[in-house]
Design a protein around this motif. Structure first.
Motif, PDB file in Angstrom:
ATOM      1  N   GLY A   1      73.801 -90.530  19.317  1.00 31.53           N
ATOM      2  CA  GLY A   1      73.562 -89.106  19.100  1.00 31.53           C
ATOM      3  C   GLY A   1      73.174 -88.363  20.359  1.00 31.53           C
ATOM      4  O   GLY A   1      73.695 -87.270  20.637  1.00 31.53           O
TER       5      GLY A   1
ATOM      6  N   SER B   1      67.647 -87.836  18.133  1.00 27.40           N
ATOM      7  CA  SER B   1      68.992 -87.606  18.657  1.00 27.40           C
ATOM      8  C   SER B   1      69.673 -86.456  17.930  1.00 27.40           C
ATOM      9  O   SER B   1      70.421 -85.683  18.540  1.00 27.40           O
TER      10      SER B   1
ATOM     11  N   THR C   1      70.675 -96.528  11.147  1.00 24.81           N
ATOM     12  CA  THR C   1      70.318 -95.304  11.880  1.00 24.81           C
ATOM     13  C   THR C   1      70.199 -95.547  13.378  1.00 24.81           C
ATOM     14  O   THR C   1      70.145 -94.589  14.158  1.00 24.81           O
TER      15      THR C   1
ATOM     16  N   ASN D   1      74.674 -91.233   8.200  1.00 19.55           N
ATOM     17  CA  ASN D   1      73.706 -92.341   8.160  1.00 19.55           C
ATOM     18  C   ASN D   1      73.613 -92.937   6.760  1.00 19.55           C
ATOM     19  O   ASN D   1      73.663 -94.159   6.578  1.00 19.55           O
TER      20      ASN D   1
ATOM     21  N   SER E   1      67.193 -91.850  13.848  1.00 12.17           N
ATOM     22  CA  SER E   1      68.131 -90.969  14.548  1.00 12.17           C
ATOM     23  C   SER E   1      67.662 -89.530  14.671  1.00 12.17           C
ATOM     24  O   SER E   1      68.359 -88.706  15.264  1.00 12.17           O
TER      25      SER E   1
ATOM     26  N   GLU F   1      61.163 -89.496  16.483  1.00 21.40           N
ATOM     27  CA  GLU F   1      61.217 -90.400  15.333  1.00 21.40           C
ATOM     28  C   GLU F   1      59.912 -91.171  15.173  1.00 21.40           C
ATOM     29  O   GLU F   1      59.435 -91.390  14.049  1.00 21.40           O
TER      30      GLU F   1
ATOM     31  N   ASP G   1      64.524 -93.670   9.269  1.00 22.62           N
ATOM     32  CA  ASP G   1      65.523 -92.909  10.020  1.00 22.62           C
ATOM     33  C   ASP G   1      65.099 -92.831  11.481  1.00 22.62           C
ATOM     34  O   ASP G   1      64.184 -92.091  11.836  1.00 22.62           O
TER      35      ASP G   1
ATOM     36  N   LEU H   1      73.209 -93.825  15.469  1.00 19.00           N
ATOM     37  CA  LEU H   1      73.081 -92.459  15.971  1.00 19.00           C
ATOM     38  C   LEU H   1      71.867 -92.287  16.880  1.00 19.00           C
ATOM     39  O   LEU H   1      71.836 -91.354  17.688  1.00 19.00           O
ATOM     40  N   PHE H   2      70.880 -93.147  16.749  1.00 15.69           N
ATOM     41  CA  PHE H   2      69.768 -93.127  17.698  1.00 15.69           C
ATOM     42  C   PHE H   2      70.291 -93.316  19.118  1.00 15.69           C
ATOM     43  O   PHE H   2      69.832 -92.675  20.061  1.00 15.69           O
TER      44      PHE H   2
END
Length: 343
Positions: free
Chosen positions: A160, A94, A153, A138, A91, A274, A89, A156-157
């Protein structure tokens, strides 16, 4: 002649037995190193600090290190479940930014000012739920379109943090709300609130991973997705749940960060988180390939990284050098995993 032939055969059998015993011993050592190496490393690190780092044995030092590592561990709890299921993941940072942007918008709004208690309650609940829904997105995106988790992901990284900036018009939100900030600045029983939240989440996740049906399903999916599907496990549903949990954890961490800073900046909240979470999971002994995980190991991994950085800084080593050492620790952890899996 028969006796002469029997002696070499018996000697060969003894030699083979010794070789097999040595191989089994080596395999056991590799497995032990992978399972318990992080705990041994943390103990050695603490002993070194007790002996050589000035003022290490103090409540203030412990307080500083635990408060700095708490948000990393909270995010890493969700990341551990995702990695255990065979995913990743990117994201979470974000999602922290989105959560951190939403909370002040709620309790600083006209409604939040008119009803402060209700506004703060909503500021705790709504941002975390929104982050969880984005995490669920996601999981849906990955399972619906069968894309690689690192690609799924990545959406959205990138987007977001932009969503967080749109929510705040790119402005820094400064506030002073003791009730809301209790999650980051409170000290019940002399213990930082975020540390209590961290320990609570680690405990719940550790229990769920080892004792609940959901935890066994997560490990089964990460170990062999095809076999898990054939055995009747709802693979797609399990994956969506772990990404939703990862989003919830990121949402909680976002609230803690802005509460500590008394401000919310969507450009900076969760930046690089992350990578820190993945590093904690890897150093803690969780297999990055999935199928095996340890929440206590994740906590240990985060503490190792934090204490190494603190040790270097306390002994006059520049922070830039500490980052290099951090990278070396991650490389060592991955190497140990690879050696431990070759059995």
């Amino acid at each position: 002649m028969a006796i002469w032939r029997r002696i070499p055969a018996e000697a060969q059998a003894v030699s083979d037995a010794r070789g097999a015993a040595a191989a089994m011993s080596m395999q056991s050592a590799k497995l032990w190193l992978r399972r318990y190496g992080s705990y041994v490393a943390l103990v050695l690190l603490l002993l070194f600090n007790f002996a050589f780092t000035p003022h290490f044995v103090s409540w203030q030092t412990l307080n500083v290190n635990l408060t700095q590592v708490a948000t990393v561990v909270i995010v890493a709890v969700g990341m551990t479940l995702v990695i255990a299921s065979g995913g990743i993941d990117l994201s979470v940072g974000s999602l922290m930014a989105i959560s951190g942007a939403l909370a002040p918008l709620i309790f600083l709004s006209g409604f939040g000012v008119a009803y402060p208690a209700f506004g703060v309650a909503l500021a705790f609940v709504v941002p975390v739920l929104v982050a969880g829904l984005f995490g669920l997105f996601n999981g849906w995106f990955i399972t619906r379109f069968r894309v690689q988790p690192i690609v799924g992901t990545l959406v959205l990284f990138i987007a977001g943090r932009g969503i967080g900036q749109v929510l705040t018009n790119g402005n820094l939100q400064v506030f002073k709300n003791p009730t809301f900030q209790f999650i980051g600045l409170g000290r019940p029983f002399g213990i930082p609130t975020q540390v209590l939240v961290m320990l609570l989440l680690v405990g719940i996740a550790a229990w769920a991973l080892r004792r609940s049906l959901f935890g066994r399903q997560v490990l089964a999916v990460g170990g062999n997705e095809a076999a898990a599907s054939l055995s009747g496990i709802p693979v797609d549903r399990v994956k969506r749940r772990v990404y939703a949990i990862s989003g919830l954890c990121a949402g909680v961490a976002g609230l803690i960060v802005i509460a500590i800073n008394s401000s919310s900046d969507a450009n900076l909240v969760g930046l690089g988180m992350e990578l820190d979470a993945i590093a904690a999971v890897a150093v803690g002994g969780t297999l990055l390939s999935g199928g095996s995980a340890t929440m206590v190991g994740t906590l240990t991994g985060a503490l190792i990284i934090q204490f190494v950085r603190y040790t270097l800084l306390a002994n006059g080593v520049p922070d830039s050098a500490a980052l290099v050492v951090k990278a070396a620790i991650i490389v060592l952890a991955v190497w140990i995993q690879r050696r431990g899996s070759v059995v």
